[in-house]
Design an enzyme around this catalytic site. Structure first.
Site, PDB file in Angstrom:
ATOM      1  N   TYR A 159     -10.239 -36.548 -32.190  1.00 35.50           N
ATOM      2  CA  TYR A 159      -9.349 -35.777 -31.302  1.00 35.50           C
ATOM      3  C   TYR A 159      -9.267 -36.473 -29.938  1.00 35.50           C
ATOM      4  O   TYR A 159      -8.286 -36.351 -29.214  1.00 35.50           O
ATOM      5  CB  TYR A 159      -9.833 -34.330 -31.181  1.00 35.50           C
ATOM      6  N   LYS A 166      -7.126 -31.188 -23.083  1.00 37.80           N
ATOM      7  CA  LYS A 166      -7.258 -29.737 -23.293  1.00 37.80           C
ATOM      8  C   LYS A 166      -8.309 -29.135 -22.343  1.00 37.80           C
ATOM      9  O   LYS A 166      -8.144 -28.011 -21.871  1.00 37.80           O
ATOM     10  CB  LYS A 166      -7.618 -29.434 -24.749  1.00 37.80           C
TER      11      LYS A 166
HETATM   12  P1  NAD Z   1       4.886 -29.267 -32.196  1.00 36.78           P
HETATM   13  O1  NAD Z   1       5.015 -30.732 -32.456  1.00 36.78           O
HETATM   14  O2  NAD Z   1       5.742 -28.363 -32.985  1.00 36.78           O
HETATM   15  O3  NAD Z   1       5.047 -28.948 -30.650  1.00 36.78           O
HETATM   16  C1  NAD Z   1       4.720 -29.868 -29.633  1.00 36.78           C
HETATM   17  C2  NAD Z   1       5.844 -29.796 -28.630  1.00 36.78           C
HETATM   18  O4  NAD Z   1       5.544 -30.590 -27.478  1.00 36.78           O
HETATM   19  C3  NAD Z   1       7.169 -30.310 -29.210  1.00 36.78           C
HETATM   20  O5  NAD Z   1       8.166 -29.318 -29.116  1.00 36.78           O
HETATM   21  C4  NAD Z   1       7.510 -31.479 -28.299  1.00 36.78           C
HETATM   22  O6  NAD Z   1       8.896 -31.622 -28.082  1.00 36.78           O
HETATM   23  C5  NAD Z   1       6.790 -31.058 -27.016  1.00 36.78           C
HETATM   24  N1  NAD Z   1       6.635 -32.174 -26.090  1.00 36.78           N
HETATM   25  C6  NAD Z   1       5.910 -33.313 -26.246  1.00 36.78           C
HETATM   26  N2  NAD Z   1       6.136 -34.147 -25.204  1.00 36.78           N
HETATM   27  C7  NAD Z   1       6.998 -33.519 -24.361  1.00 36.78           C
HETATM   28  C8  NAD Z   1       7.630 -33.856 -23.136  1.00 36.78           C
HETATM   29  N3  NAD Z   1       7.434 -35.041 -22.543  1.00 36.78           N
HETATM   30  N4  NAD Z   1       8.475 -32.944 -22.568  1.00 36.78           N
HETATM   31  C9  NAD Z   1       8.718 -31.740 -23.160  1.00 36.78           C
HETATM   32  N5  NAD Z   1       8.150 -31.376 -24.326  1.00 36.78           N
HETATM   33  C10 NAD Z   1       7.312 -32.244 -24.933  1.00 36.78           C
HETATM   34  O7  NAD Z   1       3.327 -28.959 -32.474  1.00 36.78           O
HETATM   35  P2  NAD Z   1       2.446 -27.657 -32.205  1.00 36.78           P
HETATM   36  O8  NAD Z   1       1.247 -27.829 -33.070  1.00 36.78           O
HETATM   37  O9  NAD Z   1       3.267 -26.449 -32.317  1.00 36.78           O
HETATM   38  O10 NAD Z   1       1.948 -27.872 -30.707  1.00 36.78           O
HETATM   39  C11 NAD Z   1       2.116 -26.902 -29.696  1.00 36.78           C
HETATM   40  C12 NAD Z   1       0.856 -26.767 -28.868  1.00 36.78           C
HETATM   41  O11 NAD Z   1      -0.178 -26.185 -29.666  1.00 36.78           O
HETATM   42  C13 NAD Z   1       0.280 -28.078 -28.338  1.00 36.78           C
HETATM   43  O12 NAD Z   1      -0.211 -27.869 -27.030  1.00 36.78           O
HETATM   44  C14 NAD Z   1      -0.859 -28.330 -29.300  1.00 36.78           C
HETATM   45  O13 NAD Z   1      -1.860 -29.177 -28.755  1.00 36.78           O
HETATM   46  C15 NAD Z   1      -1.356 -26.917 -29.467  1.00 36.78           C
HETATM   47  N6  NAD Z   1      -2.265 -26.701 -30.585  1.00 36.78           N
HETATM   48  C16 NAD Z   1      -1.873 -27.016 -31.849  1.00 36.78           C
HETATM   49  C17 NAD Z   1      -2.752 -26.810 -32.897  1.00 36.78           C
HETATM   50  C18 NAD Z   1      -2.344 -27.170 -34.303  1.00 36.78           C
HETATM   51  O14 NAD Z   1      -3.217 -27.245 -35.160  1.00 36.78           O
HETATM   52  N7  NAD Z   1      -1.077 -27.386 -34.587  1.00 36.78           N
HETATM   53  C19 NAD Z   1      -4.024 -26.259 -32.662  1.00 36.78           C
HETATM   54  C20 NAD Z   1      -4.391 -25.937 -31.357  1.00 36.78           C
HETATM   55  C21 NAD Z   1      -3.507 -26.161 -30.322  1.00 36.78           C
END
Ligand code: NAD
Length: 259
Positions: A159, A166
């Protein structure tokens, strides 16, 4: 039970890429509770899919916002202010680190990867909060929520620098909560267990993360994006009116385990 709990509330959801995005699950939960929604999308490539999804929840307030640019954030919030006339809820669901930072050893993280991960995944919350404050404060307050992961607290192989981002994000949440509290703006994070999304595809060993949750978490099954949506709805609703500066775990209870 939550129907109508957000009637009359204006919510911005940032971070929808597609229907698997956690942001989309949050949007659906907020919509189900009566909020009027607006969306930001990262770039032209995503505009169509975000617009189509927004239509299904009755929203045509869909504006570009690349969080790596101060100008883009300011322009987005200008537009949102004009179109909505204020804001009650900000859901920040955005993260990025260069792919190579998940591949090698953490110790080899480049300065560029470090700065990029912290910029997009942590600083963006601070910048968006700053732009949202003047839209929320005149309405008597509001709620902000962001997405984090437990690798901020313990070492999760691969990670890497995203874990550092984070940790920075969670710390930022506490400072934002402190500073925005007097304006009755609450700021919280949700620490989610693994969910299969576009961003998750970039994380090596994701299958193993899911397997560990099934094997060792108290609830012995993996979460779904909708579980995070419901938690975000709680944090952004009057049900959580005295909750701020905290991280809420939606992870099948895995954080409570020692082994
Ligand atoms: P996702 O890929 O659907 O969403 C990530 C988003 O970040 C996308 O919409 C992307 O366009 C946006 N992004 C990235 N760079 C950007 C920029 N420069 N400007 C504007 N937007 C930008 O994936 P997700 O899993 O839904 O991620 C959403 C959040 O959840 C993140 O913070 C991720 O770390 C967190 N998260 C995800 C998980 C998991 O297992 N999927 C677990 C814990 C936390």
């Amino acid at each position: 039970m939550t129907e109508g709990i957000l009637d009359g509330k204006l919510a911005l959801v940032a971070g929808v890429a597609n229907k698997r995005s956690i942001a989309w699950a949050i949007a659906q939960a907020l919509h189900g509770a009566g909020a009027r929604l607006a969306f930001t999308y990262q770039g032209d490539r995503l505009e169509d899919s975000v617009r189509k999804l927004a239509e299904t929840v009755g929203s045509d307030v869909v504006v570009p916002c690349d969080v790596s640019s101060d100008e883009s954030i300011e322009a987005a919030f200008d537009q949102l202010g004009q179109r909505l006339g204020g804001l009650d809820i900000l859901a920040h669901s955005i993260a990025f680190a260069p792919a190579e930072s998940f591949e090698g050893r953490f110790i080899d993280t480049s300065r560029h990867a470090f700065v990029t991960a912290l910029d997009i995944s942590a600083y963006s919350m601070v910048a968006m909060a700053r732009s949202a404050e003047p839209l929320m404060a005149p309405r008597g307050g509001g709620a902000m929520v962001t997405l984090t992961y437990m690798a901020s607290e313990r070492a999760f192989p691969k990670y890497n620098v995203m874990a550092v981002a984070k940790a920075g994000l969670e710390c930022s949440v506490r400072y934002l909560a402190y500073e925005l509290g007097p304006a009755q703006i609450r700021v919280n994070a949700i620490s989610a267990g693994p969910v299969r999304t576009l961003a998750a595809k970039g994380i090596p060993g994701f299958d193993q993360m899911e397997a560990v949750i099934e094997a060792r978490s108290p609830l012995q099954r993996n979460i779904e994006a909708g579980d995070v949506g419901n938690a975000a709805l709680y944090l952004c609703s009057p049900l959580a009116s005295m909750v701020t500066g905290t991280t809420l775990y939606v992870d099948s209870g895995y954080h409570a385990m020692g082994m």
